[in-house]
Design a protein around this motif. Structure first.
Motif, PDB file in Angstrom:
ATOM      1  N   ALA A   1      46.608  96.522 110.800  1.00  0.00           N
ATOM      2  CA  ALA A   1      46.008  97.855 110.714  1.00  0.00           C
ATOM      3  C   ALA A   1      47.050  98.939 110.962  1.00  0.00           C
ATOM      4  CB  ALA A   1      44.862  97.973 111.722  1.00  0.00           C
ATOM      5  N   TYR A   2      47.885  98.736 111.969  1.00  0.00           N
ATOM      6  CA  TYR A   2      48.928  99.708 112.289  1.00  0.00           C
ATOM      7  C   TYR A   2      50.175  99.467 111.441  1.00  0.00           C
ATOM      8  CZ  TYR A   2      52.782 101.645 115.216  1.00  0.00           C
ATOM      9  OH  TYR A   2      53.910 102.277 115.675  1.00  0.00           O
ATOM     10  N   GLY A   3      50.663  98.247 111.414  1.00  0.00           N
ATOM     11  CA  GLY A   3      51.994  98.007 110.869  1.00  0.00           C
ATOM     12  C   GLY A   3      52.080  97.694 109.394  1.00  0.00           C
ATOM     13  N   GLY A   4      50.953  97.397 108.761  1.00  0.00           N
ATOM     14  CA  GLY A   4      51.019  96.873 107.403  1.00  0.00           C
ATOM     15  C   GLY A   4      51.751  97.739 106.406  1.00  0.00           C
ATOM     16  N   PHE A   5      51.534  99.043 106.456  1.00  0.00           N
ATOM     17  CA  PHE A   5      52.133  99.911 105.439  1.00  0.00           C
ATOM     18  C   PHE A   5      53.624 100.147 105.665  1.00  0.00           C
ATOM     19  CE2 PHE A   5      47.610 100.959 104.994  1.00  0.00           C
ATOM     20  CZ  PHE A   5      47.484 100.685 103.638  1.00  0.00           C
ATOM     21  N   PHE A   6      54.159  99.733 106.816  1.00  0.00           N
ATOM     22  CA  PHE A   6      55.605  99.795 107.005  1.00  0.00           C
ATOM     23  C   PHE A   6      56.320  98.797 106.097  1.00  0.00           C
ATOM     24  CE2 PHE A   6      54.367 101.984 110.904  1.00  0.00           C
ATOM     25  CZ  PHE A   6      55.318 102.995 110.957  1.00  0.00           C
TER      26      PHE A   6
END
Length: 506
Positions: free
Chosen positions: A310-315
């Motif tokens: 949820a937090y890190g995926g788009f990095f």
């Protein structure tokens, strides 16, 4: 025999029949008159109510006035963001909770009340100085998308109800699938956020086993997992399923060796290892579990591999992450939050499942009153989600990606990683500041030497100045502060202002 020759009793019978017929005719006439009167009264009553209800359909001129007032507010709000405090928790209860009245209230009056008492209060998560939690950025393009979705009220849960609207959502889901590197058979759905996305994924995982096997199954997490995992497991009926908290390393990542030892121990107890929940970007520190190694364990042991990204995926879009997030595509299910890494307003998450048939098996239902909307060859979001009535939330994502292009998002994410490293470097040079792990993503953690009370005093000092908004957590039993840098409006100036305030603390 003529009438004059009829017997008296016969003549009386004929007269009685004539009188009865006349009475009946009179009754019919009176009934018709009464019915006409009732219809007339009912018609008048209907018209009175229609005249009032028509006012719900706002006149174009009045609506144009409202839009002008909203435009003026939006202009004031966006221009004042740099001057507004990072948070404003000073609020008098009851200012906006007066009883609902029968009579209307002018829109301008209500907007003024909202501006003064609601829309500028609390945590200012659209500010570049908001670094407390993993923020929802509030891209204006997404706000416009939401407005258009609500204004037109397109129903996009079923393909046949609004084909182009569903195609927009399916395009977004397909883009997410390709971004993380899942195969073409993978599919998913947009949700209200990470918790509903996790629920959707774990229902699909749950339904791979018969209910009588649930108690023997084992779920594996760490103490850094988001609390939504425990909440979801309880909600979907796995409250009696054993949950193992696997040890983490010094950077708060799941220890593969500890997981393997726990799986072995569980099998020896006659249990059946089932679901492995890894995290790509923990809320506490932004830690990314060793996804490649965990995927290998999951495959070898026959586990459902779920990743909370949820937090890190788009990095994954950022160059600096290297191989850190490439294994996301190996998951059986994955959660992403566009209202985090894509800077959209709160209210949009996403779930992807490696074999989309699992989702459809869990959530697709038919109803006779929907047959006219059926499209057998097409993908309807309601077939992959618990939601039937749902907001056209895809429009905020689609419009933002179209207006800005993906390159702006990639650069913004790379900037946040560099800012977190910059904050770490400056903090590590400050006397009396003890550092948490080096940031893998965009979250930097630190504390004051001397214990929790001193660290709490620093947090109070920072938030009292309202230059930035910060929060605390516990790592290894100790109080730590967090700078979570993820707003698209957070740049070097905002980060340095927060660090300057920390440096002034004594």
């Amino acid at each position: 025999m003529g009438p004059s020759e009829q017997k008296p009793e016969h003549r009386r019978s004929i007269l009685a029949e004539v009188a009865l017929e006349a009475e009946l005719d009179g009754a019919k006439a009176r009934h018709a008159e009464s019915k006409g009167s009732d219809l007339s009264s009912s018609h008048k009553d209907l018209k009175v109510r229609e005249a009032v209800s028509l006012q719900l359909d706002t006149a174009p001129a009045e609506f144009a006035e409202w839009m002008a007032e909203i435009s003026a507010f939006s202009d004031r709000f966006l221009k004042s963001l740099n001057d507004l405090p990072a948070h404003d928790r000073e609020y008098s209860l009851g200012r906006v909770t007066a009883p609902f009245a029968q009579a209307p209230t002018p829109f301008a009056t209500l907007l003024s009340e909202l501006e003064s008492n609601v829309l500028t209060k609390g945590m200012n998560s659209v500010s570049g100085r908001f670094m407390s939690y993993v923020p929802g950025g509030g891209l204006p393009t997404a706000a416009l998308g939401d407005f258009l979705a609500a204004l037109t009220n397109r129903y996009t849960a079923n393909y046949g109800a609004c084909i182009p609207g569903v195609e927009i959502e399916n395009q977004c889901v397909g883009w997410l699938r390709d971004l993380v590197g899942m195969p073409l058979m993978a599919w998913g759905v947009l949700t209200s956020g990470g918790t509903l996305a996790a629920l959707t994924a774990l229902v699909a995982a749950r339904d791979t086993r018969a209910a009588e096997e649930w108690r023997r199954g084992v779920v594996y997490v760490t103490d850094q997992a988001h609390h939504s995992i425990a909440k979801v497991l309880k909600t979907i009926g796995l409250v009696e399923t054993p949950v193992r908290v696997v040890a983490v390393d010094s950077e708060f990542r799941m220890l593969v060796s500890a997981l393997e030892d726990q799986i072995t121990a569980d099998r020896q107890e006659g249990l059946s290892p089932w679901i492995l929940c890894a995290t790509a970007g923990t809320t506490n520190t932004g830690a990314v579990d060793p996804l490649q190694e965990l995927s290998q364990v999951a495959k070898r042991e026959g586990l459902w591999f779920h990743i909370d990204a949820a937090y890190g995926g788009f990095f994954l879009m950022a160059d600096q992450t290297g191989d850190l997030l490439k294994p996301l595509g190996l998951a059986d299910s994955i959660v992403l939050d566009p209202h985090k890494g894509l800077f959209l307003p709160y209210g949009i998450g996403a779930v992807l499942v490696r074999d989309g048939a699992h989702l459809k098996n869990s959530f697709a239902f038919n109803a006779v009153y929907l047959h006219d909307l059926a499209g057998e060859a097409e993908l309807s979001p309601s077939d992959f989600s618990i939601e039937a009535t749902r907001h056209f939330r895809a429009l905020r994502l689609w419009l933002s990606l179209k207006v800005h292009g993906t390159e702006r998002f990639r650069n913004a994410l790379e900037e946040k990683i560099l800012l977190a490293r910059h904050a770490y470097d400056r903090l590590s040079r400050m006397p009396l500041i003890a550092m948490g792990p080096y940031p893998q993503l965009s979250c930097t953690t630190f504390r004051v030497e001397g214990g929790d009370p001193r660290t709490r005093n620093l947090l109070d000092h920072i938030n009292r100045q309202k230059v930035s908004d910060n929060s605390s957590t516990r790592l290894g039993g100790k109080l730590f502060l967090r700078l979570c840098i993820l707003s698209f409006r957070t740049h070097l100036q905002e980060v340095d202002a927060a660090l300057d305030e920390i440096e002034r603390f004594r």
